[in-house]
Design a protein around this motif. Sequence first.
Motif, PDB file in Angstrom:
ATOM      1  N   LYS A  28       0.909  -1.218   0.013  1.00  0.00           N
ATOM      2  CA  LYS A  28      -0.044  -0.048  -0.044  1.00  0.00           C
ATOM      3  C   LYS A  28       0.707   1.283   0.041  1.00  0.00           C
ATOM      4  N   ILE A  29       1.858   1.334   0.757  1.00  0.00           N
ATOM      5  CA  ILE A  29       2.961   2.511   0.802  1.00  0.00           C
ATOM      6  C   ILE A  29       3.381   2.608  -0.633  1.00  0.00           C
ATOM      7  N   GLU A  30       3.732   1.377  -1.202  1.00  0.00           N
ATOM      8  CA  GLU A  30       4.371   1.445  -2.566  1.00  0.00           C
ATOM      9  C   GLU A  30       3.265   2.324  -3.626  1.00  0.00           C
ATOM     10  N   GLU A  31       2.006   2.130  -3.367  1.00  0.00           N
ATOM     11  CA  GLU A  31       1.030   2.585  -4.044  1.00  0.00           C
ATOM     12  C   GLU A  31       1.021   4.220  -4.047  1.00  0.00           C
ATOM     13  N   TYR A  91       7.964  12.850  10.247  1.00  0.00           N
ATOM     14  CA  TYR A  91       7.907  13.657  11.565  1.00  0.00           C
ATOM     15  C   TYR A  91       7.470  12.420  12.385  1.00  0.00           C
ATOM     16  N   ILE A  92       8.457  12.130  13.426  1.00  0.00           N
ATOM     17  CA  ILE A  92       8.172  10.802  14.438  1.00  0.00           C
ATOM     18  C   ILE A  92       7.760  11.590  15.563  1.00  0.00           C
ATOM     19  N   THR A  93       6.741  10.898  16.101  1.00  0.00           N
ATOM     20  CA  THR A  93       6.000  11.322  17.403  1.00  0.00           C
ATOM     21  C   THR A  93       6.723  10.391  18.711  1.00  0.00           C
ATOM     22  N   ASP A  94       7.088  10.990  19.688  1.00  0.00           N
ATOM     23  CA  ASP A  94       7.705  10.388  20.739  1.00  0.00           C
ATOM     24  C   ASP A  94       6.654   9.893  21.608  1.00  0.00           C
ATOM     25  N   ALA A  95       6.498   8.611  21.850  1.00  0.00           N
ATOM     26  CA  ALA A  95       5.273   8.060  22.672  1.00  0.00           C
ATOM     27  C   ALA A  95       5.178   8.513  24.050  1.00  0.00           C
ATOM     28  N   LEU A  96       6.381   9.002  24.655  1.00  0.00           N
ATOM     29  CA  LEU A  96       6.220   9.250  25.921  1.00  0.00           C
ATOM     30  C   LEU A  96       5.830  10.846  26.109  1.00  0.00           C
ATOM     31  N   THR A  97       6.791  11.760  25.307  1.00  0.00           N
ATOM     32  CA  THR A  97       6.546  13.060  25.529  1.00  0.00           C
ATOM     33  C   THR A  97       5.996  13.628  24.573  1.00  0.00           C
ATOM     34  N   GLN A  98       5.199  12.812  23.703  1.00  0.00           N
ATOM     35  CA  GLN A  98       4.718  13.316  22.431  1.00  0.00           C
ATOM     36  C   GLN A  98       5.067  14.570  21.637  1.00  0.00           C
ATOM     37  N   THR A  99       6.596  14.778  21.697  1.00  0.00           N
ATOM     38  CA  THR A  99       7.255  15.708  20.928  1.00  0.00           C
ATOM     39  C   THR A  99       7.311  15.085  19.651  1.00  0.00           C
ATOM     40  N   LYS A 100       7.615  16.083  18.558  1.00  0.00           N
ATOM     41  CA  LYS A 100       7.958  15.350  17.382  1.00  0.00           C
ATOM     42  C   LYS A 100       9.241  15.868  16.817  1.00  0.00           C
ATOM     43  N   ARG A 101       9.935  14.688  16.382  1.00  0.00           N
ATOM     44  CA  ARG A 101      11.299  14.961  15.749  1.00  0.00           C
ATOM     45  C   ARG A 101      11.267  14.642  14.059  1.00  0.00           C
ATOM     46  N   ARG A 102      12.105  15.354  13.353  1.00  0.00           N
ATOM     47  CA  ARG A 102      12.219  14.977  11.989  1.00  0.00           C
ATOM     48  C   ARG A 102      13.350  13.829  11.712  1.00  0.00           C
ATOM     49  N   GLU A 103      12.841  12.951  10.513  1.00  0.00           N
ATOM     50  CA  GLU A 103      13.687  11.898  10.203  1.00  0.00           C
ATOM     51  C   GLU A 103      13.707  11.866   8.813  1.00  0.00           C
ATOM     52  N   ASP A 104      14.871  11.922   8.261  1.00  0.00           N
ATOM     53  CA  ASP A 104      14.895  11.805   6.750  1.00  0.00           C
ATOM     54  C   ASP A 104      15.001  10.412   6.261  1.00  0.00           C
ATOM     55  N   VAL A 155      10.756   0.208  12.365  1.00  0.00           N
ATOM     56  CA  VAL A 155      10.019  -0.115  11.127  1.00  0.00           C
ATOM     57  C   VAL A 155       8.664   0.417  11.371  1.00  0.00           C
ATOM     58  N   MET A 156       8.084  -0.062  12.408  1.00  0.00           N
ATOM     59  CA  MET A 156       6.436   0.227  12.642  1.00  0.00           C
ATOM     60  C   MET A 156       6.327   1.823  12.681  1.00  0.00           C
ATOM     61  N   VAL A 157       7.270   2.363  13.290  1.00  0.00           N
ATOM     62  CA  VAL A 157       7.183   3.724  13.789  1.00  0.00           C
ATOM     63  C   VAL A 157       7.335   4.505  12.311  1.00  0.00           C
ATOM     64  N   LEU A 158       8.303   4.070  11.359  1.00  0.00           N
ATOM     65  CA  LEU A 158       8.183   4.760  10.326  1.00  0.00           C
ATOM     66  C   LEU A 158       7.118   4.379   9.516  1.00  0.00           C
ATOM     67  N   LEU A 159       6.641   3.372   9.352  1.00  0.00           N
ATOM     68  CA  LEU A 159       5.359   2.775   8.585  1.00  0.00           C
ATOM     69  C   LEU A 159       4.181   4.083   9.070  1.00  0.00           C
ATOM     70  N   THR A 160       4.437   4.235  10.456  1.00  0.00           N
ATOM     71  CA  THR A 160       3.177   4.984  10.916  1.00  0.00           C
ATOM     72  C   THR A 160       3.250   6.461  10.489  1.00  0.00           C
ATOM     73  N   ALA A 161       4.893   6.884  10.252  1.00  0.00           N
ATOM     74  CA  ALA A 161       5.137   8.374   9.959  1.00  0.00           C
ATOM     75  C   ALA A 161       4.589   8.336   8.413  1.00  0.00           C
ATOM     76  N   PHE A 162       5.044   7.228   7.549  1.00  0.00           N
ATOM     77  CA  PHE A 162       4.443   7.304   6.169  1.00  0.00           C
ATOM     78  C   PHE A 162       2.984   7.513   5.915  1.00  0.00           C
ATOM     79  N   ILE A 188      -2.796   2.333   6.064  1.00  0.00           N
ATOM     80  CA  ILE A 188      -2.277   0.825   6.477  1.00  0.00           C
ATOM     81  C   ILE A 188      -2.782   0.644   7.990  1.00  0.00           C
ATOM     82  N   GLN A 189      -3.609   1.469   8.328  1.00  0.00           N
ATOM     83  CA  GLN A 189      -4.083   1.284   9.990  1.00  0.00           C
ATOM     84  C   GLN A 189      -4.183  -0.177  10.274  1.00  0.00           C
ATOM     85  N   MET A 190      -4.922  -0.704   9.668  1.00  0.00           N
ATOM     86  CA  MET A 190      -5.282  -2.142   9.931  1.00  0.00           C
ATOM     87  C   MET A 190      -3.800  -3.012  10.088  1.00  0.00           C
TER      88      MET A 190
END
Length: 470
Positions: free
Chosen positions: A300-303, A339-352, A405-412, A431-433
Amino acid sequence: MEVDTSFNGSLFSAADAKQAWFENVEFQHLQNEYRTFHTTLNNLINLLEKKGLIQPDPYKSEKKISSVAIPSEGPFLDNERSMVMGARLSEYESMIDYICNIHKFTIQNTNMSQIKILLGVNNYIQWSAVVPTSQKANTKGLAEIIASVKMGSDKLAVNMVTDCLTQSAKSIGRINAILKGITDFQKELYKIEIRKKLLISPQFQSAKVTSPSDSSTQIRKLFPILMGKIPFYPELVDEISEEEFGDNKEKARQILLEKFSIQETKQEKKHAAINTKEMLFEAIKTLGALPPQLESAVAKIEENHEVILDEHSTFWEKLKQLFRKAFGIPEKPFVYQLYITDALTQTKRREDVDYNEFHADVSRRIRIYTAFAARKSPGFLKLENQDESVIYEYLAKQLSESHHVMVLLTAFNDYYKASAQPADKNKMRSIQMELTAIKNTLVRTNQRKAEYNSVVEEEAQLKKLGITNV
């Protein structure tokens, strides 16, 4: 004859204790067995789909399950086998997933009729006898598909199929044994309900009872009045009469109370039976459920990626892309700013993230985790020769990387929802399911890793106390 209220008091207390044991201990075992079976079933389906022997169900994500039910079992033509078995195995996997993660096991909702349905689901395929001569259409169809694998030259696939069938038969055997215990307990609860509502009722004339048959006759007459729509089971009513008014009632009562006893495992035997290295392998095998989940998510990400490329590409860029594909030239790097959201602090950081590198990494991971499903695969055999500490570090590393990988998929997933142009919003596939399924697999693997840590720490503490027979 009079009803023995003191015996009934002891019986009711024993039944309450047994019910608490079922709901706090045995149902957890039952759910864990279903999860083990679900992992094995997922591995088998994934292998058969990769081999092109069954067709994935295109409508799987649209089907919603709200209760436990037996999937389709009717006959089908040989030329429909690939399509029908693909759809049925997909439906079956979804039902087992529902039982593992959504269905709530309690004594109240695991009654006789519910157990009958669960047994029907368990025996949807006769895992202990997957042969082409089976009278059950699904078992026969699966056996004929598996025969195609065994006739091939792919030894790893043959080992994986054999392992999946063996593990499935063992898991279903253990599940059915637990359900039998619940069935026996439900029968006793049925008898207790009659004791509570009917035997102690003023309408039941115990003084007129001279034999067990007199008691059964009275119960039969009063049953529709005092028990409502509860089904009447004459053999269980006769058991109550023998336990209350029979000549050998003392022996019958002793046997009855023994049914409510809770067998506690002795600590010494528990330690002797635990193989901590095997616990690590079971945790690693749980990761074998990830490949189909990752494949579905990446597809699905590929599409979605193609839609984004189309939005950013000029005519000449599209032409260059066609040439690259035609001549096997590596794709031009496409870097996402996620942009990745930290599960504990809910802060966001950028990842290329370089999309091509990410796609290649997930594809490699899928190949590795697919091999985890077969105990005789080269990857597993190599691990078996390693020290326990090395295996543990490997498991921890795979868990950590899979979580990333799951964190990146969520960000995608979030990126595509937010960044697509208005005209392309409807083209973006969620890809929530898949993310939920991946998370559940990682949670189960983490639980097994935590169980391993707990056992190792407990053994270390016992050794410190000078107890060496662990």
